[in-house]
Design an enzyme around this catalytic site. Structure first.
Site: not given
Ligand SMILES: *[C@@H]1O[C@H](CO)[C@@H](O)[C@H](O)[C@H]1NC(C)=O
Ligand SMILES: *[C@@H]1O[C@H](CO)[C@@H](O)[C@H](O)[C@H]1NC(C)=O
Ligand SMILES: *[C@@H]1O[C@H](CO)[C@@H](O)[C@H](O)[C@H]1NC(C)=O
Ligand SMILES: *[C@@H]1O[C@H](CO)[C@@H](O)[C@H](O)[C@H]1NC(C)=O
Ligand SMILES: *[C@@H]1O[C@H](CO)[C@@H](O)[C@H](O)[C@H]1NC(C)=O
Ligand SMILES: *[C@@H]1O[C@H](CO)[C@@H](O)[C@H](O)[C@H]1NC(C)=O
Ligand SMILES: *[C@@H]1O[C@H](CO)[C@@H](O)[C@H](O)[C@H]1NC(C)=O
Length: 635
Positions: A452, A331, A333, A328-329
């Protein structure tokens, strides 16, 4: 990858990047601001008290009658400026019109404007130009020659000098340069030959038909006008031919590229998927090896820890590693995957990177704090995995994606599904509820319980419920990394005093509301490769300069019945974005106010695009609210 596949892949990436840029440009400030600025600059040059009083606040909104005297608008763009007999004095800058690219008509007839004519290069839609009865001097602008829609050019009664350029637009049906100080031969183009003597009166030094004076052999023709099309085509025939050939070649190449793109598009998509899956397999092998290692060290067996045994199917890490996964790419973290287990459930796996140096016990304690946050609007943590080399979080999968994609995705394409006001208000409520829950369960004054909050961390599940994710991670992430990547560390209080608090979350929430209302991407949470704007600065400027109606995303602005609610939410957002944390309201108060906002009647039924806007949404209703008095230091 085979070479041909690789070139396809490259082409695909190039087109992808181009496409993304188009979206980013679309998402930036837009034309209104620049067009408005151009008119304000024009006004400043005139020193006219009527215009100074009248050209304020909203200029035009969509197809409503413009609010400014002498302005014509279409779809919010300026198409006409008609300021006849206004007693205007002063000059117009040569570049005054460069940003008014939709102009069709300008008329400054019978004023006292001096100076050179303006440049019309960027006003390709101009049809009528009337500068008659002023004191324009210098030569006639050559950029006029390239206006292919020009129908009427009125330049009489000025102080223009030099030669008449070789106008030859077939559209030209009215032309007057009488009473200037023009000289030389009147160009014998097809277009100019159609005008009689009365178009050329009162220029002592003009010669050639239709004037009675014949030109002497030494008379200058309109040669110096290098843009004269007649001259260019006769003298440089070969050069023109070469140009045409080059143009054709370029066109063919472009068409060829497009054909390839469309033909291969579907195939490429599947290939991309395969690439992703391969990448994924590669990556999970790394995970695998990491876990193998920890197992051999006997530290923790390959076991996922489910934070709650509530009857949902549990599974082992092995099941997870066998599951088909989709990247999903990355993030902030670390990488994020969607894993579909053989026996049904789909989960999101987050690999945590750049953590504080916590031992297993400390890690588990922090995870417990996160896992104990239970609220219908918080995305629950399902399970976690801890080893020396690998830390994973497993979450429920929300099938309707995230708010960022919902708000900004597909704009300007046919794929876009309108994101209506009622749905946006539901998001505002859901997020506020989740945030209040986090704040009530956290006694610390020096942390931001979410930390965040941004649109990509607000998820929408299959029932369109709002699920806030990625909360509480600040307690796990090393501070330098958190300060670099997390939203609450972008707040004014962190930038100036290196402090965050619950109010930092309130600020993030305020910006999220602005994003919902304006449909624009905030700079501090814009994903790599996209351009964001300083949203709260932008909105403050809009409110102060009173162009409020342009603030709202056109997609919701047309829902007239809901305008009051939008305005209310805007006021709340602005309070939350206050620069000083003490002045921001507590999240409980914010929630109470957001809950009070009504969706607003039958507004969803209106046709799109709707041309009208609620009159009540003017600056008065905003500036009447004391809470909107904002500091000037924003700019
Ligand atoms: C503007 O006009 C006023 C009179 O109407 C005059 O006093 C003032 O000096 C002018 N300002 C400029 C910048 O030309
Ligand atoms: C400007 O003048 C026009 C016509 O006189 C008027 O309709 C309009 O309301 C004025 N706008 C402002 C902002 O004063
Ligand atoms: C025109 O707009 C651009 C932004 O697109 C801006 O940078 C520029 O200063 C503007 N030019 C004028 C003359 O207003
Ligand atoms: C007209 O132009 C000529 C130069 O072409 C100049 O000498 C003359 O002074 C101008 N006349 C006026 C009235 O501006
Ligand atoms: C002007 O345009 C016409 C067609 O509109 C063309 O036939 C002619 O050659 C052009 N040039 C001149 C000098 O008239
Ligand atoms: C051009 O303008 C002059 C001066 O205003 C006028 O006398 C003349 O009739 C006009 N000619 C045409 C063709 O409009
Ligand atoms: C003719 O053009 C030349 C330059 O091309 C210039 O030096 C000269 O002054 C012009 N003559 C007239 C009568 O305008």
């Amino acid at each position: 990858m085979a070479p041909s596949n690789f070139s396809n892949f490259l082409l695909f990436m190039v087109l992808l990047v181009l496409h993304k840029q188009a979206i980013a440009e679309d998402g930036s400030i837009g034309y209104h601001g620049y067009e408005r600025d151009a008119l304000l600059a024009l006004k400043a040059g005139f020193n006219n008290s009527f215009l100074d009083g009248n050209w304020t606040s909203i200029m035009c909104y969509m197809n409503e009658t413009p609010y400014w005297y002498g302005i014509q608008c279409s779809n919010g763009r300026v198409t006409g400026i008609i300021l006849d007999r206004m007693g205007l004095v002063g000059e117009i800058k040569v570049d005054a019109l460069v940003n008014l690219t939709e102009l069709e008509t300008i008329s400054f007839k019978d004023n006292s404007i001096a100076g050179n004519m303006m440049d019309f290069t960027y006003n390709q839609k101009l049809r009528n130009i009337d500068l008659s009865g002023n004191s324009f001097d210098g030569e006639i602008q050559l950029s006029l020659l390239n206006l292919n829609s020009l129908e009427s050019l009125q330049l009489q009664d000025n102080k223009l000098e030099g030669l008449i350029p070789g106008f030859n637009q077939s559209s030209l049906n009215a032309f007057n340069v009488s009473y200037n100080n023009l000289s030389g031969a009147i160009p014998q183009t097809k277009a100019l030959r159609s005008f009689g003597l009365s178009s050329y009166f009162g220029n002592k030094n003009l010669c050639g038909p239709p004037t009675p004076t014949a030109c002497s052999a030494t008379t200058n023709l309109s040669e110096p006008n290098s843009q004269n099309p007649g001259k260019k085509s006769s003298g440089n025939g070969r050069f023109t031919a070469i140009l045409v050939v080059v143009n054709v070649i370029v066109l063919v190449v472009i068409m060829f590229l497009f054909i390839i793109y469309y033909k291969k598009y579907k195939k490429l998509k599947t290939e991309m998927k395969n690439v992703l899956v391969k990448y994924e397999e590669h990556d999970s092998k790394i995970v695998d090896r990491a876990m193998e290692k920890t197992t051999s060290e006997g530290e923790i067996r390959r076991k996922l820890v489910f934070v709650e045994n509530n009857g949902t199917t549990n599974f082992e890490l092995d099941d997870l590693l066998k599951a088909s996964a989709e990247g999903l790419g990355k993030g902030i973290f670390g990488n994020c995957y969607k894993a579909k287990l053989d026996f049904g459930p789909v989960v999101i796996v987050k690999r945590l990177r750049d953590l504080k140096p916590l031992n297993g016990e400390e890690f588990v304690r922090q995870v417990r704090v996160i896992a104990d946050q239970k609220h219908p609007n918080l995305l629950p943590l399902l399970a976690y995995y801890y080893s020396k080399d690998e830390k994973l979080f497993l979450y429920r999968f929300a099938s309707n994606g995230n708010l960022y994609t919902r708000l900004h995705g597909g704009r300007g394409t046919g794929d876009r599904v309108r994101f209506l006001w009622s749905s946006r208000l539901a998001v505002a409520r859901g997020v506020a509820r989740a945030l209040e829950h986090l704040h009530l369960n956290n006694q610390s004054e020096t942390t931001a319980p979410h930390g965040d909050l941004k649109s990509s961390n607000v998820l929408i599940d299959e029932n369109d419920e709002i699920l806030v994710s990625d909360y509480g991670l600040a307690s796990l992430i090393a501070l330098p990394i958190a300060a670099q990547r997390m939203v609450s560390y972008k707040s004014t209080e962190y930038l100036s005093q290196k402090q965050i608090s619950k109010k930092s979350d309130v600020w993030s929430y305020g910006v999220l509301l602005l994003e919902l209302l304006t449909g624009r991407i905030p700079a501090h949470s814009a994903p790599p490769g996209t351009n964001g704007v300083d949203l709260s600065g932008w909105v403050h400027r809009a409110v102060r300069e009173e162009w409020t109606a342009e603030i709202f995303d056109a997609e919701i602005a047309v829902q007239r019945g809901a305008n009051q609610g939008m305005l209310r939410l805007l006021q709340i957002a602005i309070k939350c974005c206050d620069k000083s944390p003490e002045k921001r309201p507590e999240i409980s108060q914010v929630l109470a106010e957001v809950e009070e906002i009504k969706v607003g009647g039958d507004s969803e039924d209106e046709e799109y695009p709707y041309s009208s806007f609620d009159r009540s949404l003017t600056d008065d209703s905003l500036s009447a609210t004391p809470s909107l008095v904002v500091g000037d230091d924003r700019r």
